[in-house]
Design a protein around this motif. Structure first.
Motif, PDB file in Angstrom:
ATOM      1  N   UNK A  13     -36.640  37.941  34.238  1.00 45.63           N
ATOM      2  CA  UNK A  13     -36.360  39.340  33.924  1.00 45.63           C
ATOM      3  C   UNK A  13     -35.204  39.461  32.932  1.00 45.63           C
ATOM      4  N   UNK A  14     -35.001  40.667  32.411  1.00 47.97           N
ATOM      5  CA  UNK A  14     -34.008  40.909  31.366  1.00 47.97           C
ATOM      6  C   UNK A  14     -32.572  40.634  31.759  1.00 47.97           C
ATOM      7  N   UNK A  15     -32.276  40.581  33.073  1.00 51.72           N
ATOM      8  CA  UNK A  15     -30.919  40.245  33.501  1.00 51.72           C
ATOM      9  C   UNK A  15     -30.507  38.873  32.992  1.00 51.72           C
ATOM     10  N   UNK A  16     -31.466  37.975  32.887  1.00 49.71           N
ATOM     11  CA  UNK A  16     -31.174  36.616  32.451  1.00 49.71           C
ATOM     12  C   UNK A  16     -30.699  36.559  31.002  1.00 49.71           C
ATOM     13  N   UNK A  28     -21.661  43.980  28.518  1.00 52.12           N
ATOM     14  CA  UNK A  28     -22.882  43.859  29.310  1.00 52.12           C
ATOM     15  C   UNK A  28     -23.871  44.936  28.866  1.00 52.12           C
ATOM     16  N   UNK A  29     -25.025  44.520  28.391  1.00 53.95           N
ATOM     17  CA  UNK A  29     -26.036  45.471  27.914  1.00 53.95           C
ATOM     18  C   UNK A  29     -27.247  45.552  28.834  1.00 53.95           C
ATOM     19  N   UNK A  30     -27.228  44.858  29.959  1.00 52.74           N
ATOM     20  CA  UNK A  30     -28.399  44.860  30.827  1.00 52.74           C
ATOM     21  C   UNK A  30     -28.681  46.236  31.420  1.00 52.74           C
ATOM     22  N   UNK A  50     -37.706  38.495  29.678  1.00 42.65           N
ATOM     23  CA  UNK A  50     -36.924  37.625  28.798  1.00 42.65           C
ATOM     24  C   UNK A  50     -37.540  36.234  28.772  1.00 42.65           C
ATOM     25  N   UNK A  51     -37.673  35.701  27.571  1.00 42.87           N
ATOM     26  CA  UNK A  51     -38.074  34.306  27.399  1.00 42.87           C
ATOM     27  C   UNK A  51     -36.856  33.580  26.853  1.00 42.87           C
ATOM     28  N   UNK A  52     -36.399  32.565  27.577  1.00 43.21           N
ATOM     29  CA  UNK A  52     -35.166  31.855  27.234  1.00 43.21           C
ATOM     30  C   UNK A  52     -35.431  30.381  27.032  1.00 43.21           C
ATOM     31  N   UNK A  53     -34.747  29.803  26.068  1.00 41.97           N
ATOM     32  CA  UNK A  53     -34.711  28.353  25.922  1.00 41.97           C
ATOM     33  C   UNK A  53     -33.337  27.986  25.376  1.00 41.97           C
ATOM     34  N   UNK A  54     -33.128  26.768  25.011  1.00 44.46           N
ATOM     35  CA  UNK A  54     -31.824  26.307  24.560  1.00 44.46           C
ATOM     36  C   UNK A  54     -31.341  26.916  23.255  1.00 44.46           C
ATOM     37  N   UNK A  55     -32.222  27.516  22.475  1.00 41.90           N
ATOM     38  CA  UNK A  55     -31.820  28.076  21.181  1.00 41.90           C
ATOM     39  C   UNK A  55     -31.632  29.580  21.196  1.00 41.90           C
ATOM     40  N   UNK A  56     -32.050  30.264  22.253  1.00 45.05           N
ATOM     41  CA  UNK A  56     -31.882  31.703  22.275  1.00 45.05           C
ATOM     42  C   UNK A  56     -32.832  32.391  23.220  1.00 45.05           C
ATOM     43  N   UNK A  57     -33.166  33.640  22.883  1.00 44.61           N
ATOM     44  CA  UNK A  57     -33.989  34.436  23.772  1.00 44.61           C
ATOM     45  C   UNK A  57     -34.841  35.428  23.000  1.00 44.61           C
ATOM     46  N   UNK A  61     -41.188  43.892  25.890  1.00 44.46           N
ATOM     47  CA  UNK A  61     -41.419  45.132  26.615  1.00 44.46           C
ATOM     48  C   UNK A  61     -42.298  44.835  27.826  1.00 44.46           C
ATOM     49  N   UNK A  62     -41.875  45.271  28.990  1.00 45.85           N
ATOM     50  CA  UNK A  62     -42.665  45.058  30.199  1.00 45.85           C
ATOM     51  C   UNK A  62     -43.924  45.920  30.188  1.00 45.85           C
ATOM     52  N   UNK A  63     -43.923  47.000  29.412  1.00 43.78           N
ATOM     53  CA  UNK A  63     -45.085  47.882  29.361  1.00 43.78           C
ATOM     54  C   UNK A  63     -46.232  47.343  28.528  1.00 43.78           C
TER      55      UNK A  63
END
Length: 112
Positions: A13-16, A28-30, A50-57, A61-63
Motif C-alpha cells: 500500500x501507499x504507506x510504504x 509526510x505525504x501519506x 506502491x511498487x517498490x524496489x531498490x531504485x525507487x517507487x 491509482x487503486x481505482x
C-alpha cells in the motif's frame, strides 16, 4: 536484483512509499489527498498501490491502476515523473505536528 539482473518489485500500500515521499517533499505525504486524472478517484496517498524496489517507487491509482507518479534514483541523481496525478492537497498545519509520522517511515508488509 537477483543473480540474473532482475529487480524484485514489492507491491504494497501507499504507506510504504512514505520514505520516498519524505525525500521528495520533505514531509509526510501519506495523508495528502491525491486525485487521478484518468478515473477522477480521490483518496489519501496511503490508499494508493506502491511498487517498490531498490531504485525507487511507482504509485498507482487503486481505482484504475494508472501510474500516478514515479520516483527513481540512479547514478547519483533522482527523477520524479508525474503521470495521472492531477491534484495533490495536504494540510499545512499538520506539517509542524510531531504526530504526523516518523522521518524514516518503514514500508508496510500488507499486500494489495
Amino acid at each position: 536484483m537477483d543473480g540474473k539482473g532482475i529487480a524484485h518489485v514489492r507491491r504494497v500500500d501507499g504507506n510504504a512509499a512514505g520514505g520516498y515521499l519524505l525525500e521528495i517533499f520533505g514531509r509526510d505525504m501519506t495523508g495528502a489527498r491525491a486525485r487521478c486524472a484518468h478515473c477522477l478517484r480521490a483518496a489519501v496517498v496511503a490508499d494508493a498501490v506502491a511498487e517498490l524496489d531498490g531504485t525507487g517507487m511507482i504509485l498507482l491509482c487503486r481505482g484504475c491502476g494508472r501510474t500516478l507518479l514515479t520516483y527513481l534514483r540512479t547514478g547519483g541523481s533522482a527523477t520524479l515523473t508525474i503521470g495521472a496525478l492531477t491534484h495533490l492537497e495536504w494540510d499545512e498545519d499538520r506539517a509542524m505536528d510531531s504526530e504526523v509520522g516518523p522521518a524514516g517511515i518503514e514500508p508496510t508488509t500488507s499486500t494489495v
